[in-house]
Scaffold this motif. Structure first.
Motif, PDB file in Angstrom:
ATOM      1  N   ASP A 252      -4.890   6.525 -50.296  1.00  0.00           N
ATOM      2  CA  ASP A 252      -6.172   6.143 -50.765  1.00  0.00           C
ATOM      3  C   ASP A 252      -7.280   7.481 -50.015  1.00  0.00           C
ATOM      4  O   ASP A 252      -6.654   8.576 -49.210  1.00  0.00           O
ATOM      5  N   PHE A 253      -7.696   7.479 -50.645  1.00  0.00           N
ATOM      6  CA  PHE A 253      -9.695   8.912 -49.466  1.00  0.00           C
ATOM      7  C   PHE A 253     -10.016   8.486 -48.864  1.00  0.00           C
ATOM      8  O   PHE A 253      -9.721   8.783 -47.635  1.00  0.00           O
ATOM      9  N   ASP A 254     -10.909   7.399 -48.599  1.00  0.00           N
ATOM     10  CA  ASP A 254     -12.021   6.765 -47.230  1.00  0.00           C
ATOM     11  C   ASP A 254     -11.086   6.432 -45.821  1.00  0.00           C
ATOM     12  O   ASP A 254     -10.300   5.794 -46.487  1.00  0.00           O
ATOM     13  N   MET A 294      -1.137  12.180 -56.018  1.00  0.00           N
ATOM     14  CA  MET A 294      -2.459  11.828 -55.730  1.00  0.00           C
ATOM     15  C   MET A 294      -3.277  10.843 -55.226  1.00  0.00           C
ATOM     16  O   MET A 294      -2.653  10.640 -54.373  1.00  0.00           O
ATOM     17  N   ILE A 295      -4.564  11.296 -54.875  1.00  0.00           N
ATOM     18  CA  ILE A 295      -5.669  10.606 -54.843  1.00  0.00           C
ATOM     19  C   ILE A 295      -5.598   9.475 -54.827  1.00  0.00           C
ATOM     20  O   ILE A 295      -6.825   9.436 -56.356  1.00  0.00           O
ATOM     21  N   LEU A 296      -6.484   8.580 -55.247  1.00  0.00           N
ATOM     22  CA  LEU A 296      -6.356   7.081 -55.322  1.00  0.00           C
ATOM     23  C   LEU A 296      -7.898   6.332 -54.797  1.00  0.00           C
ATOM     24  O   LEU A 296      -7.102   5.570 -53.762  1.00  0.00           O
ATOM     25  N   LEU A 341       6.208   5.790 -52.003  1.00  0.00           N
ATOM     26  CA  LEU A 341       5.232   6.092 -50.965  1.00  0.00           C
ATOM     27  C   LEU A 341       3.544   5.210 -51.312  1.00  0.00           C
ATOM     28  O   LEU A 341       2.712   6.883 -51.590  1.00  0.00           O
ATOM     29  N   TYR A 342       2.535   4.550 -50.919  1.00  0.00           N
ATOM     30  CA  TYR A 342       1.509   4.422 -50.445  1.00  0.00           C
ATOM     31  C   TYR A 342       0.847   4.490 -49.571  1.00  0.00           C
ATOM     32  O   TYR A 342       1.808   3.402 -48.454  1.00  0.00           O
ATOM     33  N   ILE A 343      -0.299   4.776 -49.332  1.00  0.00           N
ATOM     34  CA  ILE A 343      -1.249   4.812 -47.882  1.00  0.00           C
ATOM     35  C   ILE A 343      -2.256   4.533 -48.256  1.00  0.00           C
ATOM     36  O   ILE A 343      -2.949   5.478 -48.570  1.00  0.00           O
ATOM     37  N   SER A 359       5.040   1.276 -47.750  1.00  0.00           N
ATOM     38  CA  SER A 359       3.293   2.084 -47.195  1.00  0.00           C
ATOM     39  C   SER A 359       3.417   2.099 -45.867  1.00  0.00           C
ATOM     40  O   SER A 359       4.247   1.977 -45.068  1.00  0.00           O
ATOM     41  N   ALA A 360       2.169   3.003 -46.382  1.00  0.00           N
ATOM     42  CA  ALA A 360       1.857   3.556 -44.909  1.00  0.00           C
ATOM     43  C   ALA A 360       0.567   2.602 -44.133  1.00  0.00           C
ATOM     44  O   ALA A 360       0.017   3.055 -45.697  1.00  0.00           O
TER      45      ALA A 360
END
Length: 398
Positions: A252-254, A294-296, A341-343, A359-360
């Protein structure tokens, strides 16, 4: 001597004592270390142990209770008469047993964890239980191998060797008989034997060596030292073997790349803050070539595109359904969810985090995300969280 434990096992439950009062460090059990509170780290370790059916936190403090629930614990309200400095740990453990038995009538083994030993893992707990079962003992404890030359005073007040003979030529340290000291982290007991004897060493004892820093947190200096240790990849807050199959990293970004704050000028133009350290880590991760990045983001601000362009990372923004977008993205790359890996940091990341192999989240993520993340990174978003993630991945891939 009590009879050895039965080989026919019933339920195993964990008890963590976490009172509110602490003289050495104010609010010690809620102090943050490596992204999580001391009580949160202990609860997560117990939850991660496959043999542990439930984790209970015995406390007299509402804030500790709330934090422990967040990470998956059940709460036992500890009465004042066994919550003070003078109360023994055994008193708290014995008080907890009736409530645990009401949930698990076949309660057979108990695991006692100490919040002051912050590097305990689920595998450590499993190893301790396994050693107890293997040796057929009534109890087991985590220990650290100690190669020290030990001394004590004799009746006349003069020094005498305990594990060596000072009247002979000094032995090499490696030639000393193996000895161990308690790590203070894990105690496992046969429930019936413990109830009968009322002591953690309730009969025959098995020793389970653990490879932990030899620190228990009693002072601010201990906490500061452990905080430094917790940022190293060897104690990253996750079983790093789970990262070996990761082939894609989506962020994620923000609140992940940024500190989740935005400045807005009189024309409505927004600006965010990011970390150069995070950027360096992501550049090294990208150049390593082992992971798809990737940024999502749900954000529609062009700053997301500009940051991704600078980092040379693929970006998908203005995305409301992140799971659907990831299904397509992973499929196009021949990857499944287990390789991801999703942050994330907020509730709109929860569905993607639930599907990801790992997940992080940053240490300042929303409480609902902290509760489900498999890996709480040791720094806040935009302030080193991604660098810690990158360093750990790179160490694993070296």
């Amino acid at each position: 001597m009590t009879d050895p434990v039965s080989t026919s096992l019933g339920a195993t439950a964990c008890v963590i004592l976490a009172r509110g009062g602490s003289k050495g460090i104010l609010g010690k059990n809620l102090q943050k270390l490596g992204g999580g509170s001391l009580i949160g780290r202990s609860v997560r370790a117990a939850v991660a142990a496959p043999s542990v059916a439930a984790v209970y936190v015995s406390t007299d403090d509402d804030a500790i209770a709330a934090e422990a629930r967040l990470h998956g614990a059940r709460i036992i309200v500890r009465p004042d008469d066994i919550s003070g400095d003078g109360a023994s740990s055994e008193a708290g453990w014995l008080h907890a047993i009736p409530e645990m038995r009401s949930d698990f009538p076949d309660l057979d083994r108990l695991v006692f964890l100490q919040c002051t030993s912050p590097f305990t893992t689920g595998q450590d707990i499993e190893n301790c239980l396994a050693e107890m079962e293997k040796q057929g003992t009534d109890c087991a404890l985590s220990v650290i191998e100690d190669h020290s030359f030990l001394w004590q005073n004799d009746a006349s007040g003069r020094g005498r060797g305990v594990n060596h003979d000072e009247t002979r030529q000094r032995q090499r340290r490696q030639d000393l008989a193996p000895s161990f000291r308690e790590s203070g982290a894990i105690y496992c007991v046969n429930a019936a034997a413990f109830e009968r004897v009322g002591r953690r060493f309730c009969g025959t004892v098995a020793l389970c060596p653990v490879d932990h820093p030899a620190v228990e947190i009693d002072t601010p200096a201990d906490l500061a030292l452990c905080a430094q240790i917790a940022t190293t990849s060897g104690f990253a807050g996750i079983n790093t073997s789970s990262l070996l199959n990761i082939r894609a990293v989506v962020m994620d970004f923000d609140g992940v790349h940024t500190d989740n704050l935005v400045s807005t000028d009189q024309n409505g133009i927004e600006a965010v803050r990011t970390s150069r350290g995070d950027g360096m880590g992501l550049s090294m991760l990208r150049d390593a070539g082992r992971w798809q990045l990737m940024i999502l983001s749900k954000e529609r601000n062009p700053v997301v595109l500009k940051r991704a362009e600078k980092l040379k990372i693929e970006v998908h923004h203005s995305v409301d359904d992140k799971v659907a977008a990831l299904e397509i993205w992973l499929s196009e790359r021949g990857l499944d969810w287990d390789a991801l890996l999703y942050i994330g940091n907020d509730v709109n990341d929860a569905a993607a985090m639930a599907r990801a192999g790992v997940s992080a989240c940053p240490s300042d993520a929303h409480p609902e995300i902290l509760a489900i993340a498999g890996w709480i990174l040791p720094y806040p978003g935009g302030k080193g969280a991604l660098r810690a993630m990158c360093d750990t991945l790179l160490d694993q891939g070296a």
